[in-house]
Design an enzyme around this catalytic site. Structure first.
Site, PDB file in Angstrom:
ATOM      1  N   GLU A 123       0.812  -1.222   0.000  1.00  0.00           N
ATOM      2  CA  GLU A 123       0.000   0.000   0.000  1.00  0.00           C
ATOM      3  C   GLU A 123       0.842   1.267   0.000  1.00  0.00           C
ATOM      4  O   GLU A 123       0.517   2.239  -0.681  1.00  0.00           O
ATOM      5  CB  GLU A 123      -0.945   0.027   1.199  1.00  0.00           C
ATOM      6  CG  GLU A 123      -2.184  -0.847   1.048  1.00  0.00           C
ATOM      7  CD  GLU A 123      -1.896  -2.310   1.293  1.00  0.00           C
ATOM      8  OE1 GLU A 123      -0.797  -2.621   1.796  1.00  0.00           O
ATOM      9  OE2 GLU A 123      -2.757  -3.152   0.984  1.00  0.00           O
ATOM     10  N   HIS A 160      -9.774  -5.900  11.002  1.00  0.00           N
ATOM     11  CA  HIS A 160     -10.448  -5.828   9.703  1.00  0.00           C
ATOM     12  C   HIS A 160     -11.824  -5.189   9.764  1.00  0.00           C
ATOM     13  O   HIS A 160     -12.589  -5.283   8.813  1.00  0.00           O
ATOM     14  CB  HIS A 160     -10.589  -7.238   9.119  1.00  0.00           C
ATOM     15  CG  HIS A 160      -9.477  -7.625   8.211  1.00  0.00           C
ATOM     16  ND1 HIS A 160      -8.202  -7.827   8.661  1.00  0.00           N
ATOM     17  CD2 HIS A 160      -9.439  -7.842   6.874  1.00  0.00           C
ATOM     18  CE1 HIS A 160      -7.440  -8.166   7.649  1.00  0.00           C
ATOM     19  NE2 HIS A 160      -8.153  -8.177   6.548  1.00  0.00           N
TER      20      HIS A 160
END
Lengths: 318, 326
Positions: B60, B129
């Site tokens: 990322e 998450h």
């Protein structure tokens, strides 16, 4: 081969950076310049030799926080660079960037980045644009020996290889990440071997000799242009001053510093020019010219206005 | 008007903008060959090819920064984060470079890019998450932050975001991708700086963004059964915040409940509570209430997981408390 005319240009550029930085140090001492001020003295051959190999109509530069040398080597006006150090509105970034954020979109100088390694993915993206638009430009991405351990570096080399991006990653190894000798924190001493991890070319280059830097970078830039592949150069250099103006650099010996001064990049090239038949009086005159440009830059910065308070809220969004 | 899913609305926005402007490209994990982890980018590789729809490795920081550099040099990248949970790996690039390069360069550079992906609590995914990270981005000057609540809004806002010359963080709630809504066939754009009154009412103002907007509308239905008319404001944009629309409503209803899935400390919701308290003080008949996510990491257990989030019941209770009923 680099001819006398090219050598002269490189010499003048190195002199300008040296004299400019000496002036900046002096003005910092007088508190005209504040904050972190990372001087480039000793490393002039790297930015000068490397950027001298570019065509800034189509090529790009991305640098780290020790960026005054890269700014000047890209042809930015010394007045705009000095005024930026002063935080004046006439500075290249209108006084909002300072020492670590020299930008000039016209000269394709994409900064000046204050976070260690943070500019490396950005440079990779400039490479992506070149590839996307099918241009033949090249990006030189400069960072220090401290940044080479950042994930951003490794992620970027991998990305550049898989997409075939023309980025020349240049580790300017001045041997100290702030006060830490790179050998204490690096798994390998020869950073050029890291290129092998990404299946690209790596070279280790003597960064005290501007001609060596120039010829190597010229060759690697031409390859990047035609082969559309990244490469990794480790250019070994040395900074004479501390990490920044606040660092007395007690972590190294005086002898080490003196040894490097014997191999000063400006002295080496001076010798070469004399051997080429250049007159000592010319060398003297160029030095005077560099000093004069630095003086003028400081006077310009001194006399320039502060930004208006209203500028606080300008240029946040486009 | 055709009813389409939220994910399809986003896909249409991307496809239309890529057709319109060849400087728009899309990159991220699994966006191309896999057709998107949440199937948002289905078929785009086939349409535009691998030059413009780019699969990236799981890096990322690297690919977000690459998008920033490409934007500085003149492209208009759309960077997809597979989830905002992974955006934490990229946050240096967003804060240090996307948001600040324009300012630090004295306005020389613009960063026309969109960074988008699923955000917010999901189901059974535990704390790494399943979290709402909008406060992180809304905190930073130099960014625009957008959070749609319907397929219609998603399409119009995303098309505007892609055309905008600034870095836009575009939040899509993970559980909303299959939600359906009416989307017209003809092109339309929605302003990035305007809130939307999703339901008019006179008794209490309910303010939210993204997924909880539907929850607020359901709460408003329940309140209506008891004769309480709630006005529902969808922020749409978290940076900038359209205070004009908020204040107009609160000055009419004199009561305000803010709903935000994020943690309560230093959040968009708490900031709006402050703004309303400061600028509508003389109009308020009760202190502003905040219905937020609980101040805990998200638990896996479903009973606890639901208890950690805003709910219709919590909103109804908060609305009644500012009305001093029950």
């Amino acid at each position: 081969m680099t001819d006398t005319k090219q050598k002269t240009a490189l010499y003048k550029r190195m002199l300008l950076i040296r004299r400019f930085e000496e002036k900046a140090a002096q003005m910092y001492g007088l508190r005209k310049i504040g904050g972190f001020c990372h001087l480039y003295i000793g490393q002039e051959a790297v930015a000068t030799g490397a950027i001298g190999a570019l065509d800034l109509k189509r090529d790009y530069i991305v640098a780290a926080y020790r960026d005054h040398g890269h700014a000047l080597a890209s042809g930015m006006d010394p007045k705009a660079v000095m005024a930026e150090l002063y935080g004046k509105v006439t500075g290249c970034s209108k006084g909002k960037g300072g020492s670590m954020h020299m930008f000039d979109i016209e000269k394709h100088m994409f900064g000046g980045n204050g976070i260690v390694g943070s500019q490396i993915p950005v440079a990779t993206g400039v490479g992506l644009k070149i590839r996307y638009r099918e241009e033949d430009g090249v990006v030189l991405c400069f960072f220090g020996d401290g940044a080479i351990h950042q994930g951003a570096f490794h992620e970027s080399l991998n990305l550049a290889k898989i997409y075939g991006l023309p980025v020349v990653y240049i580790c300017e190894n001045n041997q100290y990440g702030m006060g830490t000798d790179f050998r204490r924190v690096s798994a390998v001493d020869d950073f050029s071997v890291m290129a092998a991890s990404y299946g690209i070319e790596g070279r280790q280059i003597d960064g005290m000799d501007v001609i060596t830097v120039h010829e190597n970078v010229k060759e690697i830039v031409e390859k990047a242009r035609t082969e559309h592949l990244p490469s990794l150069l480790e250019i070994k250099t040395y900074r004479y001053k501390g990490h920044s103006m606040s660092d007395p650099a007690k972590y190294r010996t005086r002898e080490e510093l003196e040894d490097y001064k014997e191999r000063d990049p400006i002295l080496i090239l001076k010798k070469g020019l004399l051997e080429d038949g250049v007159q000592a009086s010319d060398l003297e005159a160029w030095d005077k010219e560099a000093k004069k440009l630095s003086e003028e830059a400081a006077s310009f910065a001194e006399e320039s206005p502060e930004p208006e308070i209203e500028a606080l809220y300008s240029d946040i969004l486009a | 008007m055709a009813k389409i899913a939220f994910r399809e609305a986003i896909r249409q926005a991307i496809e239309e903008e890529m057709r319109r402007d060849d400087s728009v490209l899309l990159m991220g994990e699994e966006v191309a060959q896999y057709n998107g982890a949440y199937k948002v980018t289905q078929g785009l590789l086939e349409t535009f090819g691998s030059k413009r729809v780019i699969d990236t490795p799981i890096t990322e920081e690297g690919f977000t920064g690459m998008g920033i550099g490409a934007a500085m040099a003149g492209l208009r990248p759309i960077v997809e984060w597979m989830t905002f949970n992974f955006s934490l790996m990229a946050i240096d690039q967003v804060i240090s470079n996307a948001a600040k390069t324009r300012y630090m360069s004295g306005g020389q550079f613009k960063i026309p890019m969109v960074i988008r992906g699923p955000n917010g609590p999901a189901e059974f995914l535990a704390s790494q998450h399943s979290q709402a990270l909008q406060s992180f981005y809304a905190h930073i000057p130099g960014l625009k932050v957008v959070a749609p609540s319907t397929p219609y809004d998603a399409k119009g806002l995303l098309k505007s975001a892609i055309r905008d010359d600034n870095p836009v963080i575009f939040l899509e709630a993970e559980l909303m991708y299959s939600w359906e809504g009416e989307v017209p066939a003809e092109e339309y754009l929605i302003d990035l700086d305007k809130a939307d009154v999703k339901r008019a009412g006179k008794d209490v103002t309910l303010i939210a963004h993204s997924k909880p907007v539907r929850m607020m509308l359901q709460a408003a239905e329940k309140l209506a059964e008891e004769g309480i008319e709630a006005e529902v404001i969808d922020l749409r944009s978290l940076r900038p915040i359209d205070t004009e629309t908020i204040y107009k409503s609160v000055r009419k209803t004199n009561r305000c409940v803010v709903v935000d899935e994020a943690w309560p400390v230093a959040s968009v919701g708490s900031h709006i509570g402050f703004l309303v308290g400061r600028d509508c003080f003389d109009y308020l008949d009760a202190p502003v209430q905040l219905v937020s996510g609980e101040d805990v990491p998200m638990p896996y257990n479903h009973r606890l997981e639901l208890a950690a989030q805003p709910s219709v019941e919590k909103v109804v209770r908060a609305a009644k408390s500012v009305l001093y009923v029950d």
